[in-house]
Motif scaffolding. Structure first.
Motif, PDB file in Angstrom:
ATOM      1  N   GLU A 195       9.767  -7.809  -2.649  1.00  0.00           N
ATOM      2  CA  GLU A 195       8.644  -7.479  -3.533  1.00  0.00           C
ATOM      3  C   GLU A 195       7.346  -7.544  -2.720  1.00  0.00           C
ATOM      4  O   GLU A 195       7.044  -8.560  -2.106  1.00  0.00           O
ATOM      5  N   ASN A 197       3.388  -7.725  -2.408  1.00  0.00           N
ATOM      6  CA  ASN A 197       2.239  -8.241  -3.143  1.00  0.00           C
ATOM      7  C   ASN A 197       0.978  -8.045  -2.300  1.00  0.00           C
ATOM      8  O   ASN A 197       0.969  -7.263  -1.346  1.00  0.00           O
ATOM      9  N   ASN A 198      -0.054  -8.754  -2.650  1.00  0.00           N
ATOM     10  CA  ASN A 198      -1.336  -8.653  -1.940  1.00  0.00           C
ATOM     11  C   ASN A 198      -1.226  -9.328  -0.576  1.00  0.00           C
ATOM     12  O   ASN A 198      -1.168 -10.557  -0.476  1.00  0.00           O
ATOM     13  N   GLU A 200       1.168  -9.676   1.434  1.00  0.00           N
ATOM     14  CA  GLU A 200       2.378 -10.428   1.704  1.00  0.00           C
ATOM     15  C   GLU A 200       3.582  -9.670   1.170  1.00  0.00           C
ATOM     16  O   GLU A 200       3.453  -8.774   0.320  1.00  0.00           O
ATOM     17  N   ARG A 202       7.668 -10.652  -0.045  1.00  0.00           N
ATOM     18  CA  ARG A 202       8.675 -11.683  -0.288  1.00  0.00           C
ATOM     19  C   ARG A 202      10.060 -11.042  -0.302  1.00  0.00           C
ATOM     20  O   ARG A 202      10.300 -10.072  -1.033  1.00  0.00           O
ATOM     21  N   THR A 254       8.932 -15.407   2.892  1.00  0.00           N
ATOM     22  CA  THR A 254       7.689 -14.695   2.567  1.00  0.00           C
ATOM     23  C   THR A 254       6.925 -14.383   3.852  1.00  0.00           C
ATOM     24  O   THR A 254       6.589 -15.285   4.627  1.00  0.00           O
ATOM     25  N   ASN A 260      -2.279  -5.117   3.741  1.00  0.00           N
ATOM     26  CA  ASN A 260      -2.280  -4.118   2.674  1.00  0.00           C
ATOM     27  C   ASN A 260      -2.460  -2.713   3.241  1.00  0.00           C
ATOM     28  O   ASN A 260      -3.240  -2.496   4.165  1.00  0.00           O
ATOM     29  N   PRO A 288       2.562  -3.351   1.173  1.00  0.00           N
ATOM     30  CA  PRO A 288       1.731  -4.251   0.352  1.00  0.00           C
ATOM     31  C   PRO A 288       0.452  -3.550  -0.101  1.00  0.00           C
ATOM     32  O   PRO A 288      -0.122  -2.742   0.627  1.00  0.00           O
ATOM     33  N   ASP A 290      -3.248  -4.282  -2.473  1.00  0.00           N
ATOM     34  CA  ASP A 290      -4.103  -5.219  -3.206  1.00  0.00           C
ATOM     35  C   ASP A 290      -4.860  -4.452  -4.291  1.00  0.00           C
ATOM     36  O   ASP A 290      -5.583  -3.508  -3.985  1.00  0.00           O
ATOM     37  N   LYS A 292      -6.457  -6.356  -6.875  1.00  0.00           N
ATOM     38  CA  LYS A 292      -7.196  -7.393  -7.580  1.00  0.00           C
ATOM     39  C   LYS A 292      -8.573  -7.554  -6.944  1.00  0.00           C
ATOM     40  O   LYS A 292      -8.695  -7.779  -5.746  1.00  0.00           O
TER      41      LYS A 292
END
Length: 660
Positions: A195, A197-198, A200, A202, A254, A260, A288, A290, A292
Motif C-alpha cells: 500500500e 501512502n505519503n 512511504e 508498506r 515499511t 512521492n 507514493p 501525498d 494531504k
C-alpha cells in the motif's frame, strides 16, 4: 529506513533445517558444508573453542578446516589461523551490536553482559541465536566461509581440533557440497501485497510453510521492473510464531525512503541461514502520493525593516514541507495575491518583502506547501507599514556649466524605488558651507538652473546634491562640482575721450576707466552721412595701458566721427564712448627751391626751381621792403608752368626781400 515489523521465524523450520543438513548441536564434533551466495559455508560443531577456555575442552583452542577438490586425493588446510570464538563482549559488539540487543530481548535477559556469560558457559540457549545469524556463528568460531570456490564444482571438507601448541586431532567425518547448489529450493513468501501512502510504502506477506529452510526475509526495491534491485532492510526480517496456533503468520516492512510521485518496483524474498534467497517474484509496482495539505502557519506578523517589510511566522511541522507562499493585499479581507517567485525555504520562518512601498499599509497571509504541491489554507492576517530609514545613495554623474544667466547643474537619474526627490546645495568656495538653493526637486528631474541674481561671473561656485526618500531620510552630499556663470557684463567705456587733427593723422586720446575687467580697447570711425557705418580701425584691441592712438589712415580733407569701446578678457565689448569729430589737417605744399633775384632793365626778376609736387597748381610771390611786412604781388596765382616773375613796381634805392 524503518523496519517496522518483524523479526520472526519458526522453531519448526529451524529444527527441520538442522536435521536435514545433518548438523546437530549434540554431535561430538564435525563439519557441515552448505553452498551459499558468496561461497561455501562450513558449520562446525559443537564446542565454542577459544585459547582462554582450553581447560574446559581438554586443551583444544580452535579448529582447522581442510578441503579436497573433486578429482584430488589430498586435503589441504584453508585457514591461516585456528577458527575460534572472539575473546570479549566488546569484540562481539563490534560485529553485531544490534543483533545482540535483539537476542537479549528474545531470550528475556537483563542485558548483553548476561548474554556474554551464557556464551562463556556455553548455555544451550545460545545455539538458538547462533542458528538465526551466520555472522554470530562465525564470531563464536562455529562457522567459516570459503570463498575460493568455483560454481558447479564439488568440494569435500573435514575439520580438526587444534591446541595452542599446534597439535591437531584426527579429522572429522567429511562433508561434500557442490558450490551453486543450495541445500533447499527456496520458494518465497505468499500473498505479497503493498500500500502506497505519503512518502512511504508498506509491504506485507504471508509465510510459506512449505518453504523449508527459511530463516528470514529481505525486501528489494528497483527503479525498473527488471532491476537492478537494492536491498532495503539492514538486518534480516525474522518471523517467530507457534505452529500449534494454527494461524499462518505474516511479515511486514515499511519503506520510509520512498518519495512521492516516483514509481518503485518491490520484491520480497525468503532467505536461509546461509544467505541464499528465493527468486524476486512477484515484482509489485507502486507510486507514493501525498494528497494531504500541511498545517497552516501560525502567528503571522509583519514589521517594517531596513528595506521593505519582514513577514514572520511559526513553523508547525517540517515533515514533508517544501516551503511557504506569501500573499499580500491592500485590503485586510480580500484581494490577496502571491508575491514570492520561489518558495520560501521550509526552515526559514520569515520573508522580506522588498517591493513594499513606503508609507502604505500592507496585509500579509502565509500558506504552507508540501512536496506533492498540496497547499494549506491561508493563515490569519499580519500587517505593517514600511518606513524606509535607510539612507539613500547620493546622486551620481553631477556636472555644472555656466550660462549667460546663471549656472546649469545636471546629474544622473537615481533609480532607487523609494526616492522622493533631490535638494541642490551651493557653496561660494570649495571648503565653504553648502546652502540649499533649490526646493524639493522631483525624482524624475535631472537638472536645475541656478539663476540667482547674486551670481557673479567673477566667482566660482561649488554645487552638491542630496537624495531624499519618502520617510524623509537624506543621503550624503554628492561629489562637488564647480562652475562660473557665463553672464555677459559689458566693460565700462573709457573716460574723457578726445583728439585733434594733425598733419600725420587724427590723434586720439582717452583716460582709463575705473573697471578692472577692461583688457583693451577697440576704436571705431565713420564718415558722417545720413547712414553711419562704423568700422573698427584695428584687428586686435589696443592693450589696456595704452591710452592714445593716431589714425594715419584717415583721408585728408575727410571729416570723421570717432568713438571707442572697452574690451574684457573674453573679448566682450562694452558700450561706445561719446563721439568726437575730426578732419585731418591738410598741409600746404613745400615752397619752391633755389629762389634767385636778379636785376633787369625796369625792375627785378625773381626765378625759382619748379616743384615736383603733383598737387601744386601755381605760385604766389611775396615781397617785403626793409622794416615792412610782406605783401603778395598778385591776386591770382601764377601758372604752375611759370618759373619766374618780373617786379616792375620797385623804387630805386629801396632794399627788397622776396619769397615764392
Amino acid at each position: 529506513m524503518i523496519e517496522k515489523t518483524g523479526f520472526y521465524i519458526t522453531l519448526l523450520l529451524m529444527t527441520l533445517f538442522l536435521a536435514q543438513s545433518g548438523y546437530a548441536q549434540n554431535a561430538e564434533f564435525g563439519v557441515q558444508a552448505v553452498s551459499g551466495p558468496d561461497g561455501v559455508v562450513l558449520m562446525i560443531g559443537k564446542d565454542m573453542l577459544n585459547p582462554n577456555t582450553v581447560s574446559q575442552h581438554d586443551g583444544w583452542a580452535g579448529y582447522n578446516i581442510y578441503k579436497r577438490e573433486a578429482g584430488k586425493t589430498e586435503f589441504k588446510k584453508i585457514n591461516s589461523t585456528p577458527i575460534a570464538r572472539v575473546n570479549t563482549l566488546a569484540d562481539l559488539e563490534k560485529e553485531l551490536d544490534l543483533y545482540l540487543e535483539s537476542g537479549v530481548r528474545l531470550l528475556k535477559l537483563s542485558g548483553k553482559d548476561e548474554l556474554w556469560q551464557m556464551i562463556e558457559n556455553e548455555d544451550e540457549r545460545i545455539y538458538l541465536l547462533v542458528m538465526l545469524n551466520l555472522t554470530l556463528m562465525k564470531a563464536l568460531g562455529l562457522a567459516y566461509l570459503d570463498t575460493d570456490v568455483e560454481k558447479s564444482k564439488k568440494y569435500t571438507y573435514a575439520v580438526t581440533r587444534v591446541k595452542i601448541s599446534g597439535e591437531e586431532s584426527e579429522q572429522s567425518m567429511v562433508s561434500e557440497v557442490t558450490f551453486g547448489v543450495p541445500p533447499y529450493e527456496l520458494k518465497g513468501p505468499l500473498k505479497v501485497t503493498g500500500e502506497a501512502n505519503n512518502n512511504e510504502l508498506r509491504l506485507d506477506w504471508e509465510v510459506n510453510v512449505a518453504d523449508t529452510g527459511v530463516i528470514s526475509y529481505s525486501v528489494y526495491r528497483g527503479d525498473q521492473p527488471i532491476g537492478p534491485f537494492k536491498r532495503l532492510n539492514k538486518n534480516p526480517i525474522m518471523i517467530f510464531y507457534q505452529p500449534e496456533s494454527g494461524e499462518i503468520p505474516r511479515g511486514a516492512f515499511t519503506d520510509t525512503t520512498a518519495q512521492n510521485g516516483r514509481t518503485y518496483h518491490y520484491a520480497v524474498v525468503s532467505v536461509d541461514i546461509i544467505g541464499n534467497e528465493s527468486p524476486k517474484e512477484p515484482v509489485l509496482t507502486f507510486q507514493p502520493k501525498d494528497d494531504k495539505a500541511p498545517s497552516i502557519p501560525r502567528n503571522v506578523a509583519a514589521q517594517s525593516a531596513d528595506v521593505g517589510i519582514t513577514v514572520t511566522w511559526e513553523i508547525r511541522s517540517k515533515d514533508d514541507l517544501a516551503g511557504f507562499n506569501i500573499y499580500r493585499s491592500l485590503n485586510p479581507d480580500s484581494q490577496f495575491f502571491k508575491i514570492n517567485d520561489i518558495l520560501s525555504p521550509p526552515d526559514s520562518g520569515y520573508y522580506k518583502d522588498i517591493s513594499a512601498l513606503p508609507n502604505i499599509q500592507y496585509y500579509y497571509r502565509v500558506t504552507a506547501l508540501d512536496r506533492a504541491g498540496n497547499e494549506s489554507v491561508q493563515s490569519p492576517t499580519g500587517f505593517s507599514v514600511f518606513e524606509n530609514r535607510r539612507q539613500p545613495l547620493p546622486p551620481g554623474g553631477i556636472t555644472a556649466k555656466g550660462t549667460d544667466d546663471g549656472i546649469l547643474v545636471k546629474w544622473r537619474d537615481n533609480s532607487e524605488y523609494d526616492l522622493r526627490g533631490y535638494y541642490l546645495f551651493r557653496a561660494d568656495k570649495i571648503d565653504g558651507k553648502p546652502v540649499q538653493v533649490s526646493p524639493l526637486l522631483s525624482k524624475d528631474t535631472t537638472a536645475f538652473h541656478d539663476k540667482d541674481t547674486h551670481l557673479s561671473p567673477k566667482g566660482s561656485y561649488w554645487y552638491y546634491l542630496t537624495a531624499v526618500n519618502f520617510t524623509g531620510i537624506s543621503s550624503e552630499y554628492s561629489e562637488g562640482v564647480a562652475a562660473t556663470p557665463a553672464i555677459i557684463i559689458e566693460p565700462e567705456p573709457p573716460l574723457s575721450f578726445f583728439g585733434y587733427q594733425d598733419v600725420i593723422g587724427n590723434r586720439l586720446f582717452w583716460n582709463q576707466p575705473m573697471d578692472n575687467t577692461v583688457n583693451g580697447y577697440n576704436i571705431y570711425r565713420a564718415i558722417e552721412s545720413d547712414s553711419l557705418i562704423w568700422e573698427k580701425i584695428l584687428e586686435q584691441p589696443i592693450f589696456r595701458n595704452i591710452l592714445k592712438y593716431t589714425d594715419t589712415t584717415a583721408a585728408i580733407g575727410t571729416e570723421y566721427l570717432y568713438h571707442i569701446k572697452s574690451v574684457n578678457e573674453k573679448n566682450v565689448e562694452g558700450k561706445p564712448s561719446h563721439s568726437i569729430k575730426l578732419n585731418r589737417f591738410t598741409p600746404p605744399p613745400l615752397p619752391p627751391g633755389n629762389v634767385i633775384v636778379t636785376k633787369i632793365e625796369n625792375g627785378l626778376k625773381v626765378s625759382w626751381d619748379p616743384t615736383l609736387e603733383s598737387k601744386v597748381k601755381g605760385y604766389f610771390v611775396y615781397r617785403r621792403a626793409a622794416g615792412d611786412t610782406a605783401i603778395r604781388l598778385m591776386n591770382e596765382s601764377l601758372p604752375v608752368t611759370d618759373f619766374e616773375f618780373q617786379d616792375l613796381t620797385i623804387k630805386s634805392g629801396t632794399r627788397y626781400f622776396y619769397s615764392v
